[in-house]
Design a protein around this motif. Sequence first.
Motif, mmCIF file in Angstrom:
data_model
loop_
_atom_site.group_PDB
_atom_site.id
_atom_site.type_symbol
_atom_site.label_atom_id
_atom_site.label_comp_id
_atom_site.label_asym_id
_atom_site.label_seq_id
_atom_site.Cartn_x
_atom_site.Cartn_y
_atom_site.Cartn_z
ATOM 1 N N LYS A 119 42.073 48.623 37.860
ATOM 2 C CA LYS A 119 42.909 48.517 39.065
ATOM 3 C C LYS A 119 43.880 49.691 39.202
ATOM 4 C CE LYS A 119 42.479 43.498 39.189
ATOM 5 N NZ LYS A 119 43.166 42.206 39.345
ATOM 6 N N ASP B 276 44.945 50.422 42.958
ATOM 7 C CA ASP B 276 45.896 49.436 43.474
ATOM 8 C C ASP B 276 47.277 49.613 42.841
ATOM 9 O OD1 ASP B 276 43.958 48.309 45.083
ATOM 10 O OD2 ASP B 276 43.346 46.850 43.574
ATOM 11 N N ALA B 277 47.296 49.879 41.527
ATOM 12 C CA ALA B 277 48.571 50.062 40.837
ATOM 13 C C ALA B 277 49.290 51.306 41.348
ATOM 14 C CB ALA B 277 48.341 50.162 39.331
ATOM 15 N N SER C 266 50.714 50.601 44.732
ATOM 16 C CA SER C 266 51.890 49.741 44.619
ATOM 17 C C SER C 266 53.134 50.556 44.263
ATOM 18 C CB SER C 266 51.643 48.664 43.560
ATOM 19 O OG SER C 266 52.799 47.890 43.343
ATOM 20 N N LYS D 78 56.913 49.434 44.516
ATOM 21 C CA LYS D 78 56.765 48.171 43.790
ATOM 22 C C LYS D 78 56.140 48.449 42.426
ATOM 23 C CE LYS D 78 55.771 45.718 48.118
ATOM 24 N NZ LYS D 78 54.769 44.888 48.838
ATOM 25 N N TRP D 79 56.242 47.497 41.540
ATOM 26 C CA TRP D 79 55.512 47.572 40.276
ATOM 27 C C TRP D 79 55.241 46.156 39.786
ATOM 28 C CZ3 TRP D 79 51.990 49.788 38.008
ATOM 29 C CH2 TRP D 79 51.740 49.643 36.636
ATOM 30 N N ASP D 80 54.188 45.550 40.357
ATOM 31 C CA ASP D 80 53.803 44.188 39.991
ATOM 32 C C ASP D 80 52.841 44.258 38.810
ATOM 33 O OD1 ASP D 80 55.258 43.138 42.178
ATOM 34 O OD2 ASP D 80 53.597 43.673 43.512
ATOM 35 N N LYS D 81 53.400 44.516 37.647
ATOM 36 C CA LYS D 81 52.597 44.807 36.459
ATOM 37 C C LYS D 81 51.560 43.730 36.164
ATOM 38 C CE LYS D 81 53.085 45.873 31.535
ATOM 39 N NZ LYS D 81 54.050 46.076 30.422
ATOM 40 N N ASP D 82 51.929 42.485 36.327
ATOM 41 C CA ASP D 82 51.023 41.389 35.974
ATOM 42 C C ASP D 82 49.767 41.353 36.844
ATOM 43 O OD1 ASP D 82 52.761 40.627 34.020
ATOM 44 O OD2 ASP D 82 53.711 39.029 35.186
ATOM 45 N N LEU D 83 49.810 42.030 37.991
ATOM 46 C CA LEU D 83 48.654 42.028 38.895
ATOM 47 C C LEU D 83 47.614 43.080 38.522
ATOM 48 C CD1 LEU D 83 50.439 41.687 42.362
ATOM 49 C CD2 LEU D 83 49.387 39.865 40.994
ATOM 50 N N TYR D 84 47.991 44.009 37.618
ATOM 51 C CA TYR D 84 47.142 45.185 37.434
ATOM 52 C C TYR D 84 46.650 45.378 36.002
ATOM 53 C CZ TYR D 84 49.265 46.033 41.946
ATOM 54 O OH TYR D 84 49.693 45.888 43.239
ATOM 55 N N TYR D 85 46.515 44.285 35.272
ATOM 56 C CA TYR D 85 45.966 44.417 33.921
ATOM 57 C C TYR D 85 44.499 44.848 33.968
ATOM 58 C CZ TYR D 85 50.060 42.326 31.727
ATOM 59 O OH TYR D 85 51.323 42.085 31.271
#
Length: 230
Positions: free
Chosen positions: A113, A116-117, A120, A125-132
Amino acid sequence: MNILFVDNFPEVIINRIENMGHKVFDCSLKPEICDKYLEDAEVIITKNRTNINREIIDKALKLRMIINGGVSIDNIDIDYAHNKGIHVMHTPEAPMISVAEFVFGLLLSAARKIYDANLSMKNGKWDKDLYYGNELYGKTMGVVGFGRIGREVAKRAIAFGMKIVACDKFLSESPMPGVPIVELDNLLKVSDFITLHASFDAKRDKTLITEREFSLMKDNVLIINCAQGG
């Protein structure tokens, strides 16, 4: 020889041919001027973007050879060229490394990802949990079409610790140790990632992946289509 480039090629290639003593005409950036060079062209070099049809062949009165810089030659009227004594050639090994690397660029970007990361972060933004994402190691890659490019992809997948299965209608035995040749249905059922490299001829071949084939795949399988004509 008089050599006509009808598609865009790197300048280094054109210069190398000129340095060999050939006369080069390059109309890749101005296709409207190609006609005035066709009559004297002894060799036409293309890259899939231009259809070398009967009309073009008939205008090239001195034509002896047509070269396609790539795997496919479906942009050339081969039968008509051969009937006029014109040789048709291509360079099937030229793109295999770049395509294999491109496949892995797409694979890593999609699986982890990365795109997408990055997007973001650019949006603040930095929605770390979404981009493992998913690791490639230990996963199964299915390679559909196990020719030159498919085998180069498999080499890179093995280096990442992946398991490989391959499908190719022209092969009954695998050219690579440790990579089994299986039926397409079996490949679809076991693969976590699928990469397509089978050539497609609309006049000869049926659609390779339909609703039926999708129903056989694992959930969330990642498919990369780098097939010729796909």
